[in-house]
Design a protein around this motif. Structure first.
Motif, PDB file in Angstrom:
ATOM      1  N   ALA A 178       0.802  -1.155   0.007  1.00 15.26           N
ATOM      2  CA  ALA A 178      -0.084   0.002   0.004  1.00 15.26           C
ATOM      3  C   ALA A 178       0.783   1.264   0.021  1.00 15.26           C
ATOM      4  N   ALA A 179       1.825   1.295   0.896  1.00 19.38           N
ATOM      5  CA  ALA A 179       2.749   2.527   0.796  1.00 19.38           C
ATOM      6  C   ALA A 179       3.677   2.652  -0.479  1.00 19.38           C
ATOM      7  N   MET A 180       3.939   1.767  -1.112  1.00 15.55           N
ATOM      8  CA  MET A 180       4.531   1.815  -2.278  1.00 15.55           C
ATOM      9  C   MET A 180       3.681   2.196  -3.344  1.00 15.55           C
ATOM     10  N   ASN A 181       2.271   2.078  -3.371  1.00 18.14           N
ATOM     11  CA  ASN A 181       1.547   1.972  -4.370  1.00 18.14           C
ATOM     12  C   ASN A 181       1.639   0.780  -5.421  1.00 18.14           C
ATOM     13  N   GLU A 182       1.609  -0.286  -4.807  1.00 14.43           N
ATOM     14  CA  GLU A 182       1.680  -1.447  -5.560  1.00 14.43           C
ATOM     15  C   GLU A 182       0.515  -2.370  -5.201  1.00 14.43           C
ATOM     16  N   LYS A 183       0.368  -3.337  -6.056  1.00 16.06           N
ATOM     17  CA  LYS A 183      -0.906  -4.305  -5.953  1.00 16.06           C
ATOM     18  C   LYS A 183      -0.695  -4.916  -4.760  1.00 16.06           C
ATOM     19  N   ILE A 184      -1.662  -4.897  -3.948  1.00 16.90           N
ATOM     20  CA  ILE A 184      -1.562  -5.929  -2.818  1.00 16.90           C
ATOM     21  C   ILE A 184      -2.201  -7.389  -3.285  1.00 16.90           C
ATOM     22  N   ASN A 185      -1.314  -8.530  -3.032  1.00 12.48           N
ATOM     23  CA  ASN A 185      -1.824  -9.664  -3.411  1.00 12.48           C
ATOM     24  C   ASN A 185      -2.462 -10.301  -2.428  1.00 12.48           C
ATOM     25  N   VAL A 186      -3.946 -10.891  -2.661  1.00 11.52           N
ATOM     26  CA  VAL A 186      -4.768 -11.358  -1.806  1.00 11.52           C
ATOM     27  C   VAL A 186      -4.804 -12.776  -2.266  1.00 11.52           C
ATOM     28  N   TYR A 187      -4.813 -13.691  -1.595  1.00  9.69           N
ATOM     29  CA  TYR A 187      -4.911 -15.100  -1.925  1.00  9.69           C
ATOM     30  C   TYR A 187      -6.705 -15.121  -2.123  1.00  9.69           C
ATOM     31  N   LYS A 188      -6.757 -15.870  -3.373  1.00 11.05           N
ATOM     32  CA  LYS A 188      -8.110 -16.143  -3.881  1.00 11.05           C
ATOM     33  C   LYS A 188      -9.023 -16.736  -2.621  1.00 11.05           C
ATOM     34  N   ASN A 189     -10.271 -16.491  -2.493  1.00  3.14           N
ATOM     35  CA  ASN A 189     -10.909 -16.854  -1.314  1.00  3.14           C
ATOM     36  C   ASN A 189     -10.666 -16.536   0.081  1.00  3.14           C
ATOM     37  N   ALA A 190      -9.624 -15.701   0.263  1.00  2.00           N
ATOM     38  CA  ALA A 190      -9.207 -15.271   1.503  1.00  2.00           C
ATOM     39  C   ALA A 190      -9.799 -14.217   2.127  1.00  2.00           C
ATOM     40  N   MET A 191     -10.430 -13.357   1.363  1.00  2.00           N
ATOM     41  CA  MET A 191     -10.809 -11.953   1.609  1.00  2.00           C
ATOM     42  C   MET A 191     -11.801 -12.169   3.031  1.00  2.00           C
ATOM     43  N   ASP A 192     -12.661 -13.048   3.341  1.00  6.13           N
ATOM     44  CA  ASP A 192     -13.452 -13.119   4.384  1.00  6.13           C
ATOM     45  C   ASP A 192     -13.108 -14.098   5.377  1.00  6.13           C
ATOM     46  N   LEU A 195      -7.523  -4.664   5.301  1.00  4.78           N
ATOM     47  CA  LEU A 195      -7.271  -3.866   4.398  1.00  4.78           C
ATOM     48  C   LEU A 195      -8.129  -2.542   4.559  1.00  4.78           C
ATOM     49  N   ASN A 196      -9.171  -2.780   5.313  1.00  9.17           N
ATOM     50  CA  ASN A 196     -10.126  -1.576   5.629  1.00  9.17           C
ATOM     51  C   ASN A 196      -9.281  -0.811   6.978  1.00  9.17           C
ATOM     52  N   LYS A 197      -8.452  -1.264   7.543  1.00  9.63           N
ATOM     53  CA  LYS A 197      -7.595  -0.763   8.840  1.00  9.63           C
ATOM     54  C   LYS A 197      -6.521  -0.124   7.948  1.00  9.63           C
ATOM     55  N   ILE A 198      -6.083  -0.365   6.708  1.00 13.47           N
ATOM     56  CA  ILE A 198      -4.990   0.149   5.757  1.00 13.47           C
ATOM     57  C   ILE A 198      -5.557   1.304   5.309  1.00 13.47           C
ATOM     58  N   LYS A 199      -6.856   1.234   4.918  1.00 13.22           N
ATOM     59  CA  LYS A 199      -7.310   2.421   3.927  1.00 13.22           C
ATOM     60  C   LYS A 199      -7.486   3.652   4.833  1.00 13.22           C
ATOM     61  N   LYS A 200      -7.587   3.167   6.013  1.00 12.28           N
ATOM     62  CA  LYS A 200      -7.476   4.800   7.185  1.00 12.28           C
ATOM     63  C   LYS A 200      -6.448   5.678   6.744  1.00 12.28           C
ATOM     64  N   TYR A 201      -5.282   4.812   6.440  1.00 12.83           N
ATOM     65  CA  TYR A 201      -4.008   5.782   6.449  1.00 12.83           C
ATOM     66  C   TYR A 201      -3.481   5.860   4.928  1.00 12.83           C
ATOM     67  N   LYS A 202      -3.946   4.829   3.945  1.00 13.05           N
ATOM     68  CA  LYS A 202      -3.649   4.932   2.694  1.00 13.05           C
ATOM     69  C   LYS A 202      -4.996   4.915   1.884  1.00 13.05           C
ATOM     70  N   LYS A 203      -5.444   5.919   1.354  1.00 10.97           N
ATOM     71  CA  LYS A 203      -7.047   5.855   1.062  1.00 10.97           C
ATOM     72  C   LYS A 203      -7.146   4.763  -0.106  1.00 10.97           C
ATOM     73  N   LYS A 204      -6.181   5.211  -1.082  1.00 12.64           N
ATOM     74  CA  LYS A 204      -6.336   3.999  -2.487  1.00 12.64           C
ATOM     75  C   LYS A 204      -5.301   2.935  -2.350  1.00 12.64           C
ATOM     76  N   ILE A 205      -5.892   1.790  -2.554  1.00 10.61           N
ATOM     77  CA  ILE A 205      -5.279   0.473  -2.379  1.00 10.61           C
ATOM     78  C   ILE A 205      -5.645  -0.260  -3.775  1.00 10.61           C
ATOM     79  N   ASN A 206      -4.612  -0.998  -4.331  1.00  9.29           N
ATOM     80  CA  ASN A 206      -4.947  -2.064  -5.566  1.00  9.29           C
ATOM     81  C   ASN A 206      -4.971  -3.187  -5.306  1.00  9.29           C
ATOM     82  N   ILE A 207      -5.930  -4.157  -5.375  1.00  8.94           N
ATOM     83  CA  ILE A 207      -5.896  -5.358  -5.103  1.00  8.94           C
ATOM     84  C   ILE A 207      -5.744  -6.482  -6.127  1.00  8.94           C
ATOM     85  N   LYS A 208      -4.861  -7.358  -5.905  1.00  2.00           N
ATOM     86  CA  LYS A 208      -4.733  -8.465  -7.120  1.00  2.00           C
ATOM     87  C   LYS A 208      -4.800  -9.685  -6.521  1.00  2.00           C
TER      88      LYS A 208
END
Ligand SMILES: NC(=O)c1ccc[n+]([C@@H]2O[C@H](COP(=O)([O-])OP(=O)(O)OC[C@H]3O[C@@H](n4cnc5c(N)ncnc54)[C@H](O)[C@@H]3O)[C@@H](O)[C@H]2O)c1
Length: 307
Positions: free
Chosen positions: A194-208, A250-263
């Motif tokens: 998030a800090a480097m404006n890179e894509k955040i790699n999230v494992y499929k099905n892991a979101m919830d 990710l919602n906690k991260i968004k408090k400090y870094k408004k725009k994040i990209n998820i892959k």
């Protein structure tokens, strides 16, 4: 009181050595690390009042601690720790981590030192609902070589419970800043992406899916509690600040870094289900772990604030 910390230059060890003066009983701290991970930075600018001595030692050598004496408590952190990368390095990790523990066990038996040993909540692996320390062995399903080794370590110590005073703590994934911080675990890697404006790699099905996390500040609290209260119960305890889903992190991260990209990416750790880890066992002994990992996330993102 004199203590020995193995793997002291790592993520958890370096936080401990910066804060050791907060445990008044400790008068001297011996640090050991083989520096394979190159984290010399953990040794920079430490406080004189912490009274630290560093020895570069490789615990694969069973004699590596022979000249260290009069240690009351060993905090054993030396390990190869990258679970996701452990698939290609199974043999090396097995031998390194088990050799390290054997060297420490020899040391504790010879010197009558007490031991704080770290395992991981990843031993629970593929689970549903809530899991606690009474979870039967057949339901413990470690999903990586790293987690399998942790189970072997736990069993080795359980067999020695009449000979060594110790506790095993199954730590949740660490969140938070230290001089030896690593970025290969979930929260920290999301923060650096998030800090480097890179894509955040999230494992499929892991979101919830829920997973347990431990603030590095709560990790210190565990060590402080054992040392101050002389709490060595020859048992296994979960240690976590909370269970969270990736979406919540990710919602906690968004408090400090408004725009994040998820892959979304495939995971090498297959078939993982959502589970909560219970922490009531250690709470019953009076240790409350409740650090808000939102602060750890803020601190981690802030490391990069002027970049
Ligand atoms: N960080 C986490 O999320 C987490 C979660 C659960 C459990 N744990 C456990 O906590 C302990 C410490 O973790 P960490 O995050 O600080 O790890 P880390 O990888 O940051 O540090 C481990 C340290 O051990 C040292 N080391 C490795 N092999 C050694 C050897 N043969 N001789 C001497 N030193 C050696 C490394 O150089 C490194 O500095 C480990 O047992 C780990 O499995 C960590």
């Amino acid at each position: 009181m004199k203590i020995l910390v193995t793997g002291a230059c790592g993520h958890i060890g370096s936080y401990f050595l910066e804060n050791v003066h907060k445990i008044k009983k400790i008068k001297k701290t011996i640090l050991v690390d083989n520096l394979e991970s190159n984290r010399f930075t953990s040794l920079f600018n430490n406080l004189k009042k912490n009274n630290l001595n560093f020895y570069k030692r490789d615990l694969n050598d069973r004699k590596s601690l022979n000249d260290i004496k009069n240690i009351d408590v060993v905090i054993h952190l030396a390990s190869m720790t990258n679970a996701a990368k452990s698939f290609g390095k199974e043999k090396e990790m097995f031998s390194n981590n088990l050799n390290c523990l054997d060297t420490v066990i020899d040391f504790c038996l010879k010197n009558k030192s007490k031991l704080i040993h770290l395992s991981s909540t990843s031993v629970y692996g593929k689970q549903t609902n809530i899991v606690d320390e009474n979870c039967e062995e057949r339901f413990l399903l470690p999903q990586s070589p790293y987690a399998k080794i942790k189970l072997i370590e736990e069993k080795k110590l359980l067999k020695l419970k009449n000979k060594i005073s110790y506790n095993t703590f199954r730590f949740g994934t660490i969140a938070g800043v230290s001089k030896g911080i690593r970025f290969h675990t979930a929260v920290n890697s999301f923060c650096i992406n998030a800090a480097m404006n890179e894509k955040i790699n999230v494992y499929k099905n892991a979101m919830d899916q829920y997973r347990p996390y431990l603030s590095v500040r709560d990790a210190f609290k565990v060590f402080k509690f054992c040392i101050e209260k002389n709490f060595f119960n020859n048992d296994i305890f979960n240690a976590l600040s909370g269970n969270f889903t990736v979406r919540q992190i990710l919602n906690k991260i968004k408090k400090y870094k408004k725009k994040i990209n998820i892959k979304y990416v495939d995971t090498p750790l297959l078939n993982q289900l959502s589970y909560h880890v219970d922490q009531s066992k250690i709470q019953k002994y009076g240790l409350k772990l409740n650090a808000d990992i939102t602060l750890d996330i803020k601190n981690t993102i802030n490391l990069f604030k002027n970049i």
